[in-house]
Scaffold this active site. Structure first.
Site, PDB file in Angstrom:
ATOM      1  N   GLY A 195       0.800  -1.213   0.000  1.00 21.70           N
ATOM      2  CA  GLY A 195       0.000   0.000   0.000  1.00 21.70           C
ATOM      3  C   GLY A 195       0.839   1.271   0.000  1.00 21.70           C
ATOM      4  O   GLY A 195       0.482   2.253   0.658  1.00 21.70           O
ATOM      5  N   LYS A 196       1.938   1.242  -0.768  1.00 21.83           N
ATOM      6  CA  LYS A 196       2.765   2.456  -0.875  1.00 21.83           C
ATOM      7  C   LYS A 196       1.974   3.589  -1.518  1.00 21.83           C
ATOM      8  O   LYS A 196       2.149   4.752  -1.174  1.00 21.83           O
ATOM      9  CB  LYS A 196       3.983   2.184  -1.759  1.00 21.83           C
ATOM     10  CG  LYS A 196       5.109   1.510  -1.055  1.00 21.83           C
ATOM     11  CD  LYS A 196       6.356   1.527  -1.907  1.00 21.83           C
ATOM     12  CE  LYS A 196       6.220   1.005  -3.256  1.00 21.83           C
ATOM     13  NZ  LYS A 196       6.194  -0.117  -3.908  1.00 21.83           N
TER      14      LYS A 196
ATOM     15  N   CYS B 255     -18.159   3.414 -21.148  1.00 20.78           N
ATOM     16  CA  CYS B 255     -17.299   3.181 -22.310  1.00 20.78           C
ATOM     17  C   CYS B 255     -17.761   1.947 -23.092  1.00 20.78           C
ATOM     18  O   CYS B 255     -18.784   2.004 -23.758  1.00 20.78           O
ATOM     19  CB  CYS B 255     -15.838   3.101 -21.881  1.00 20.78           C
ATOM     20  SG  CYS B 255     -14.756   3.608 -23.214  1.00 20.78           S
ATOM     21  N   LEU B 256     -17.077   0.815 -22.970  1.00 21.51           N
ATOM     22  CA  LEU B 256     -17.574  -0.384 -23.651  1.00 21.51           C
ATOM     23  C   LEU B 256     -18.989  -0.691 -23.157  1.00 21.51           C
ATOM     24  O   LEU B 256     -19.823  -1.209 -23.904  1.00 21.51           O
ATOM     25  CB  LEU B 256     -16.645  -1.572 -23.372  1.00 21.51           C
ATOM     26  CG  LEU B 256     -17.033  -2.871 -24.060  1.00 21.51           C
ATOM     27  CD1 LEU B 256     -16.936  -2.760 -25.571  1.00 21.51           C
ATOM     28  CD2 LEU B 256     -16.165  -4.032 -23.572  1.00 21.51           C
ATOM     29  N   GLY B 257     -19.268  -0.353 -21.910  1.00 21.99           N
ATOM     30  CA  GLY B 257     -20.601  -0.539 -21.343  1.00 21.99           C
ATOM     31  C   GLY B 257     -21.658   0.249 -22.106  1.00 21.99           C
ATOM     32  O   GLY B 257     -22.799  -0.184 -22.251  1.00 21.99           O
TER      33      GLY B 257
ATOM     34  N   GLN C 185     -21.212   1.116 -25.318  1.00 18.13           N
ATOM     35  CA  GLN C 185     -21.235   0.536 -26.667  1.00 18.13           C
ATOM     36  C   GLN C 185     -22.119  -0.706 -26.705  1.00 18.13           C
ATOM     37  O   GLN C 185     -22.939  -0.865 -27.616  1.00 18.13           O
ATOM     38  CB  GLN C 185     -19.799   0.240 -27.120  1.00 18.13           C
ATOM     39  CG  GLN C 185     -18.941   1.514 -27.177  1.00 18.13           C
ATOM     40  CD  GLN C 185     -17.485   1.267 -27.556  1.00 18.13           C
ATOM     41  OE1 GLN C 185     -17.035   0.133 -27.654  1.00 18.13           O
ATOM     42  NE2 GLN C 185     -16.737   2.347 -27.768  1.00 18.13           N
TER      43      GLN C 185
ATOM     44  N   ARG D 114     -11.282   3.923 -28.704  1.00 17.31           N
ATOM     45  CA  ARG D 114     -11.011   4.126 -30.116  1.00 17.31           C
ATOM     46  C   ARG D 114     -12.308   4.207 -30.907  1.00 17.31           C
ATOM     47  O   ARG D 114     -12.430   4.917 -31.877  1.00 17.31           O
ATOM     48  CB  ARG D 114     -10.233   2.913 -30.632  1.00 17.31           C
ATOM     49  CG  ARG D 114      -8.896   3.249 -31.197  1.00 17.31           C
ATOM     50  CD  ARG D 114      -8.193   2.014 -31.715  1.00 17.31           C
ATOM     51  NE  ARG D 114      -7.084   1.631 -30.853  1.00 17.31           N
ATOM     52  CZ  ARG D 114      -5.990   2.363 -30.668  1.00 17.31           C
ATOM     53  NH1 ARG D 114      -5.847   3.507 -31.277  1.00 17.31           N
ATOM     54  NH2 ARG D 114      -5.033   1.948 -29.870  1.00 17.31           N
TER      55      ARG D 114
ATOM     56  N   LYS E  83      13.039  -8.861  11.655  1.00 17.03           N
ATOM     57  CA  LYS E  83      14.202  -9.156  10.821  1.00 17.03           C
ATOM     58  C   LYS E  83      14.022  -8.739   9.348  1.00 17.03           C
ATOM     59  O   LYS E  83      14.919  -8.111   8.784  1.00 17.03           O
ATOM     60  CB  LYS E  83      14.561 -10.659  10.956  1.00 17.03           C
ATOM     61  CG  LYS E  83      15.919 -11.067  10.424  1.00 17.03           C
ATOM     62  CD  LYS E  83      17.121 -10.505  11.156  1.00 17.03           C
ATOM     63  CE  LYS E  83      17.298 -10.798  12.586  1.00 17.03           C
ATOM     64  NZ  LYS E  83      17.964 -11.874  13.162  1.00 17.03           N
TER      65      LYS E  83
ATOM     66  N   HIS F 270     -15.281   7.999 -18.932  1.00 16.07           N
ATOM     67  CA  HIS F 270     -15.063   7.267 -17.670  1.00 16.07           C
ATOM     68  C   HIS F 270     -15.294   8.182 -16.472  1.00 16.07           C
ATOM     69  O   HIS F 270     -14.335   8.797 -15.975  1.00 16.07           O
ATOM     70  CB  HIS F 270     -13.627   6.738 -17.627  1.00 16.07           C
ATOM     71  CG  HIS F 270     -13.377   5.626 -18.587  1.00 16.07           C
ATOM     72  ND1 HIS F 270     -13.532   4.298 -18.245  1.00 16.07           N
ATOM     73  CD2 HIS F 270     -13.017   5.648 -19.889  1.00 16.07           C
ATOM     74  CE1 HIS F 270     -13.254   3.543 -19.295  1.00 16.07           C
ATOM     75  NE2 HIS F 270     -12.941   4.336 -20.313  1.00 16.07           N
TER      76      HIS F 270
ATOM     77  N   GLU G 225     -15.686   7.395 -13.477  1.00 20.97           N
ATOM     78  CA  GLU G 225     -15.056   6.863 -12.254  1.00 20.97           C
ATOM     79  C   GLU G 225     -13.729   7.540 -11.927  1.00 20.97           C
ATOM     80  O   GLU G 225     -13.314   7.585 -10.768  1.00 20.97           O
ATOM     81  CB  GLU G 225     -14.871   5.340 -12.356  1.00 20.97           C
ATOM     82  CG  GLU G 225     -13.806   4.837 -13.326  1.00 20.97           C
ATOM     83  CD  GLU G 225     -14.287   4.658 -14.755  1.00 20.97           C
ATOM     84  OE1 GLU G 225     -15.300   5.287 -15.124  1.00 20.97           O
ATOM     85  OE2 GLU G 225     -13.638   3.910 -15.530  1.00 20.97           O
TER      86      GLU G 225
ATOM     87  N   GLN H 112      14.675  -5.180   9.109  1.00 26.57           N
ATOM     88  CA  GLN H 112      16.104  -4.866   9.275  1.00 26.57           C
ATOM     89  C   GLN H 112      16.863  -5.128   7.977  1.00 26.57           C
ATOM     90  O   GLN H 112      17.703  -4.336   7.559  1.00 26.57           O
ATOM     91  CB  GLN H 112      16.707  -5.729  10.381  1.00 26.57           C
ATOM     92  CG  GLN H 112      16.174  -5.443  11.769  1.00 26.57           C
ATOM     93  CD  GLN H 112      16.769  -6.423  12.779  1.00 26.57           C
ATOM     94  OE1 GLN H 112      17.960  -6.722  12.750  1.00 26.57           O
ATOM     95  NE2 GLN H 112      15.942  -6.934  13.666  1.00 26.57           N
TER      96      GLN H 112
HETATM   97  N1  GLN Z   1     -12.966  -1.132 -26.758  1.00 21.45           N
HETATM   98  C1  GLN Z   1     -13.747   0.049 -26.838  1.00 21.45           C
HETATM   99  C2  GLN Z   1     -13.090   1.133 -27.660  1.00 21.45           C
HETATM  100  O1  GLN Z   1     -11.916   1.079 -27.924  1.00 21.45           O
HETATM  101  C3  GLN Z   1     -14.089   0.564 -25.443  1.00 21.45           C
HETATM  102  C4  GLN Z   1     -12.910   1.075 -24.698  1.00 21.45           C
HETATM  103  C5  GLN Z   1     -13.170   1.204 -23.201  1.00 21.45           C
HETATM  104  O2  GLN Z   1     -14.133   0.676 -22.683  1.00 21.45           O
HETATM  105  N2  GLN Z   1     -12.294   1.875 -22.494  1.00 21.45           N
HETATM  106  O3  GLN Z   1     -13.727   2.066 -28.057  1.00 21.45           O
END
Ligand code: GLN
Length: 533
Positions: free
Chosen positions: A16-17, A381-383, A385, A462, A190, A507, A509, A193
């Protein structure tokens, strides 16, 4: 002159550095100091962008579009420290620069060597961050464990830097482990050390030891560590295991870490106030409600693969005084027709980002489940798509809808490449990366969450939604509630006849903090709570 704190780790990895560095940053901020935090990763990759999640875990993205180590996520969640593309230094980046300079003839005929050329480049980068920004203290975390061959140039660089700057300008913090041996009924000092011994062999003497331990250490053990490691007693700090990572700054405060740092760096500041952080923690610990959120991904066995998403869900819980019970569902398992069993009882379903076609059909099944059963859904993102592919197939009746990432010549490319991406040869650093603006439709769930029309969010992808399908989607009840007007790109989709269905190309998050919860996660968890009741 710049002031530095160098954080190294000994005995084992995963101590956990990153959280320790972030927590020190938090404490210094509470004392009114401005900080920058840098992560040095000794691997040869230029950045983790091309690495498989099984190798590396999540790839964190900064506003300025760096694909970086996930520790930068901890830094940003805990602090307001200065973080950008210069905040993650890898051996790959250093060598790339040194070799480019050599080819250009910059070294004027000299033999190019690890010392001084590689170490000088490391020092130059560390000082650049400290000098270019108005920061009081720059915290530098060195990845890996003492003894690794790979990290030697970094350790030599920090040794030199401290020597050059002087004692009151740089200090060494070493995170170490005190294993508790049950049969002996005691901690063993130890390994610590030995680890400190190795550091001293290369000329680094720790000023502060952060001792990770399962149980409290005794006065005698502290004395022993102090004597054998050449670290004064008060600087041997017990870092006992805590339930939540967000407790660590308070634990360090109790151990007097901020006072020690200030004293050793000769900085005078009033005592700090951590009241808000404490309040946040109380909300986290005392939440009585509970919701179940299913995260459907393909790296669910790895705790680090969706790190920022798991954290942002916890934050969503904090904002709603609820405990978020995260259930990780392997998307491939859904392909075997077990949706009803695996997603049963979910109050919310989240599909994170990803690459490649493994598990895609399972994710599409999860979207269908959430859409039809009216369970709050957040696609990232991919979610997003897969959410549009599902909608195309099952609502718009475009049976062979797909992304060209998975089937190149699919008849209905709902998700496809922009022309500029078609020409790309190098995979590293070539996606649509970093912060882009997005405009929100006023009558939408997203606007309700953000409470403003113009937002900025981070990207790493992409492929894009294919605007040719916008009309037919709208006719069938999908709302394009967020768009990037400059590039004419879809950023957020929602469903007209669903209580809470939001999917975004970016994203969110990466921008959530426990004390500044991201609006989408806050409202997703609120919707899940509503679903429950
Ligand atoms: N693979 C997808 C893209 O390149 C989604 C990328 C992702 O979810 N970060 O667009």
């Amino acid at each position: 002159m710049e002031k530095f704190i160098f954080v190294t780790g000994g005995v084992v990895s995963s101590l956990g550095k990153g959280i320790a560095s972030a927590s020190i940053g938090k404490l210094l901020e509470s004392r009114g100091l401005r900080t920058a935090i840098i992560k040095c990763d000794p691997y040869i990759n230029v950045d983790p962008g091309t690495m498989n999640p099984f190798q590396h875990g999540e790839v964190y993205v900064t506003d300025d579009g760096a694909e970086a180590d996930l520790d930068l996520g901890h830094y940003e969640r805990f602090t307001d420290a200065f973080i950008n593309k210069d905040s993650n230094i890898t051996t790959g980046k250093i060598y790339y620069e040194v070799i480019t300079k050599e080819r250009r003839g910059d070294y004027l005929g000299k033999t190019v060597q690890i010392i001084p050329h590689v170490t000088d480049e490391i020092k130059r980068r560390l000082r650049k961050v400290a000098q270019e920004r108005v920061v009081d203290v720059t915290i530098v975390e060195i990845g890996g464990t003492i003894g690794d061959i790979e990290s030697m140039p970094f350790l030599e660089a920090i040794r030199q830097l401290r020597w050059e700057l002087g004692e009151q300008y740089a200090l060494n913090v070493h995170v170490t482990l005190l294993p508790y041996i049950k049969s002996a009924g005691e901690h063993k000092t130890k390994p610590t050390q030995h680890s400190v011994g190795r550091l001293r062999e290369i000329g680094i003497a720790p000023d502060i030891l952060l001792c990770r331990t399962e149980k409290h250490i005794t006065k005698e053990q502290r004395d022993k560590i102090s004597l054998f490691c050449n670290v004064d007693r008060e600087s041997v700090v017990e870092a006992i295991d805590v339930k939540h990572i967000y407790e660590v700054p308070l634990l360090f405060k109790k151990g007097g870490v901020d006072d020690l740092v200030l004293k050793k760096l000769n900085i005078k500041r009033e005592d700090g106030d951590l009241r808000e952080w404490r309040n946040m923690l109380n909300r986290l610990k005392k939440s009585q409600k509970e919701v179940k959120i299913c995260v459907v991904g393909k790296y669910i066995a790895l705790p680090d693969a969706y790190k920022s998403i798991y954290e942002a869900l916890v934050h969503g819980g904090i904002a709603n005084s609820a405990k978020v019970n995260i259930v990780k569902v392997e998307s491939e398992d859904l392909e075997k027709g077990k949706s009803d069993r695996l997603l049963k009882g979910a109050h919310g379903i989240l599909i994170p980002g990803g690459f490649g076609d493994r598990g895609i059909e399972g994710k599409i099944k999860a979207v269908q489940y959430a859409r039809q059963k009216k369970i709050p859904f957040l696609g990232i993102c991919l979610g997003m798509q897969v959410a549009t592919i599902e909608f195309a197939r099952n609502v718009c009746r475009l049976k062979d809808a797909n992304s060209t990432e998975f089937i190149k010549n699919t008849k209905n490319p709902i998700i496809s490449l922009l022309e500029e991406q078609e020409k790309i040869v190098n995979l590293g650093g070539s996606m649509r990366l970093g912060a882009y603006p997005c405009h929100l439709q006023k009558r939408s769930l997203s606007y309700k969450a953000y409470k403003k029309e113009d937002i900025s969010e981070r990207h790493r992808h992409r492929y894009e939604f294919n605007n040719k399908y916008k009309k037919i989607f709208e006719k069938n009840g999908m709302i394009f509630s967020g768009v990037n007007n400059d590039q004419d790109l879809v950023e957020i989709v929602e469903l007209k006849t669903h209580p809470w269905f939001v999917a975004c190309q970016f994203h969110p998050e990466f921008k959530s903090k426990p004390d500044k919860v991201h609006p989408l996660f806050k409202s997703f968890i609120a919707a899940a709570l509503e679903q429950k009741s």
